[in-house]
Write a protein that holds these residues in place. Structure first.
Motif, short mmCIF file in Angstrom:
data_model
loop_
_atom_site.label_atom_id
_atom_site.label_comp_id
_atom_site.label_asym_id
_atom_site.label_seq_id
_atom_site.Cartn_x
_atom_site.Cartn_y
_atom_site.Cartn_z
N HIS A 23 -7.38 -0.08 -1.44
CA HIS A 23 -8.39 -0.45 -2.44
C HIS A 23 -9.81 -0.08 -2.00
O HIS A 23 -10.58 0.47 -2.78
N CYS A 24 -10.15 -0.34 -0.74
CA CYS A 24 -11.51 -0.08 -0.29
C CYS A 24 -11.71 1.36 0.18
O CYS A 24 -12.85 1.78 0.41
N GLY A 25 -10.64 2.12 0.32
CA GLY A 25 -10.73 3.52 0.72
C GLY A 25 -10.77 3.75 2.23
O GLY A 25 -10.85 4.89 2.67
N ALA A 26 -10.71 2.69 3.02
CA ALA A 26 -10.74 2.86 4.47
C ALA A 26 -9.47 3.53 4.98
O ALA A 26 -9.53 4.33 5.92
N LEU A 27 -8.31 3.21 4.40
CA LEU A 27 -7.05 3.87 4.75
C LEU A 27 -6.80 4.97 3.74
O LEU A 27 -6.79 4.73 2.53
N ARG A 28 -6.60 6.19 4.24
CA ARG A 28 -6.28 7.31 3.36
C ARG A 28 -5.11 8.09 3.97
O ARG A 28 -5.03 8.23 5.19
N PHE A 29 -4.24 8.58 3.09
CA PHE A 29 -3.06 9.30 3.57
C PHE A 29 -2.72 10.45 2.64
O PHE A 29 -3.22 10.53 1.52
N GLU A 30 -1.85 11.32 3.13
CA GLU A 30 -1.25 12.38 2.34
C GLU A 30 0.25 12.33 2.57
O GLU A 30 0.71 12.03 3.67
N ALA A 31 1.01 12.62 1.53
CA ALA A 31 2.47 12.65 1.64
C ALA A 31 3.01 13.77 0.77
O ALA A 31 2.53 13.97 -0.35
N GLY A 89 -6.75 -5.60 2.68
CA GLY A 89 -5.46 -6.28 2.66
C GLY A 89 -4.34 -5.56 1.93
O GLY A 89 -3.21 -6.04 1.90
N LEU A 90 -4.61 -4.40 1.35
CA LEU A 90 -3.60 -3.71 0.55
C LEU A 90 -2.51 -3.10 1.42
O LEU A 90 -2.80 -2.43 2.42
N ARG A 91 -1.26 -3.32 1.04
CA ARG A 91 -0.09 -2.75 1.72
C ARG A 91 0.10 -1.33 1.19
O ARG A 91 0.49 -1.13 0.05
N VAL A 92 -0.13 -0.34 2.05
CA VAL A 92 -0.22 1.05 1.62
C VAL A 92 1.06 1.84 1.91
O VAL A 92 1.50 2.62 1.09
N PHE A 93 1.63 1.67 3.09
CA PHE A 93 2.82 2.42 3.46
C PHE A 93 3.62 1.64 4.49
O PHE A 93 3.16 0.62 5.01
N GLY A 94 4.81 2.10 4.73
CA GLY A 94 5.66 1.49 5.74
C GLY A 94 6.25 2.57 6.62
O GLY A 94 6.17 3.77 6.31
N HIS A 95 6.83 2.15 7.71
CA HIS A 95 7.42 3.08 8.67
C HIS A 95 8.63 2.40 9.29
O HIS A 95 8.61 1.20 9.53
N GLY A 96 9.68 3.15 9.49
CA GLY A 96 10.85 2.57 10.11
C GLY A 96 11.82 3.61 10.61
O GLY A 96 11.60 4.82 10.46
N ASP A 97 12.90 3.11 11.18
CA ASP A 97 13.97 3.97 11.67
C ASP A 97 15.27 3.24 11.40
O ASP A 97 15.67 2.36 12.16
N ASN A 111 1.98 2.97 -5.92
CA ASN A 111 0.84 2.34 -6.59
C ASN A 111 -0.48 2.65 -5.89
O ASN A 111 -1.54 2.38 -6.43
N CYS A 112 -0.41 3.22 -4.68
CA CYS A 112 -1.62 3.57 -3.93
C CYS A 112 -2.00 5.04 -4.05
O CYS A 112 -2.99 5.48 -3.47
N LEU A 113 -1.23 5.81 -4.82
CA LEU A 113 -1.58 7.22 -5.00
C LEU A 113 -2.82 7.34 -5.87
O LEU A 113 -3.02 6.58 -6.81
N ASP A 114 -3.66 8.29 -5.54
CA ASP A 114 -4.90 8.50 -6.28
C ASP A 114 -4.71 9.59 -7.33
O ASP A 114 -4.39 10.73 -7.00
N GLY A 115 -4.86 9.23 -8.59
CA GLY A 115 -4.84 10.19 -9.68
C GLY A 115 -3.50 10.81 -10.01
O GLY A 115 -3.45 11.85 -10.66
N ALA A 116 -2.40 10.21 -9.58
CA ALA A 116 -1.07 10.78 -9.85
C ALA A 116 -0.51 10.21 -11.15
O ALA A 116 -0.51 9.01 -11.34
N ASP A 117 -0.06 11.09 -12.03
CA ASP A 117 0.63 10.65 -13.24
C ASP A 117 2.13 10.72 -12.96
O ASP A 117 2.70 11.79 -12.85
N LEU A 118 2.75 9.58 -12.83
CA LEU A 118 4.18 9.51 -12.50
C LEU A 118 5.03 9.11 -13.69
O LEU A 118 6.17 8.66 -13.53
N THR A 119 4.50 9.28 -14.89
CA THR A 119 5.25 8.97 -16.10
C THR A 119 6.56 9.75 -16.11
O THR A 119 6.57 10.95 -15.89
#
Length: 151
Positions: A23-31, A89-97, A111-119
């Motif tokens: 939400h605040c933009g401090a965490l940013r990712f690409e996938a 506080g936003l839950r952005v991604f997870g990691h596991g094995d 829900n954290c993707l920026d500008g993605a139309d997933l219709t």
């Protein structure tokens, strides 16, 4: 407009790079992933309360671009770790094995993707609340905000 008409797929299939953030933009990712291959939602308490809508990607297809210093973590079982922003506080991604999921993975909160139309993206619903993980439904995603505008 009917729900069926608004469920038309607007995305194109194929792997592409999606960008996302908290939400605040401090965490940013690409996938890198193909949403037409399907996404999941679960009815367990953590997924419901955090509005988690996810897709799995292999480690080489996920990149944390910014925010390592504000990255928090939570794990209930140890097999998977939820990562959130310590600022907003936003839950952005997870990691596991988890061998049953093909080994090491990242799970991206769509829900954290920026500008993605997933219709139209396929969504499979699982029963995590009762730890059965059985499929309890499947449907194409319909953005309720876009559907209202088109009605």
């Amino acid at each position: 407009m009917t729900n069926t008409a608004s469920a038309q797929t607007t995305m194109t299939s194929g792997v592409r790079t999606y960008r996302g953030s908290c939400h605040c933009g401090a965490l940013r990712f690409e996938a890198d992933f193909d949403p037409s291959e399907g996404t999941t939602r679960c009815n367990c308490t953590i997924c419901k309360k955090t509005a988690w809508w996810g897709t799995l990607v292999r480690p080489g297809a996920f990149r944390l671009v910014a925010g390592q210093e504000v990255l928090g973590g939570y794990s209930r079982t140890g097999a998977g770790h939820a990562h959130f922003c310590k600022t907003c506080g936003l839950r952005v991604f997870g990691h596991g094995d988890i061998p049953e999921l093909g080994g090491e993975f990242y799970s991206v909160n769509l829900n954290c993707l920026d500008g993605a139309d997933l219709t139209g993206v396929p969504v499979t619903y699982h029963d995590g609340l009762h730890d059965t993980w059985e499929q309890i439904g499947a449907a194409p995603y319909v953005d309720p905000f876009t559907a209202v505008k088109q009605a």
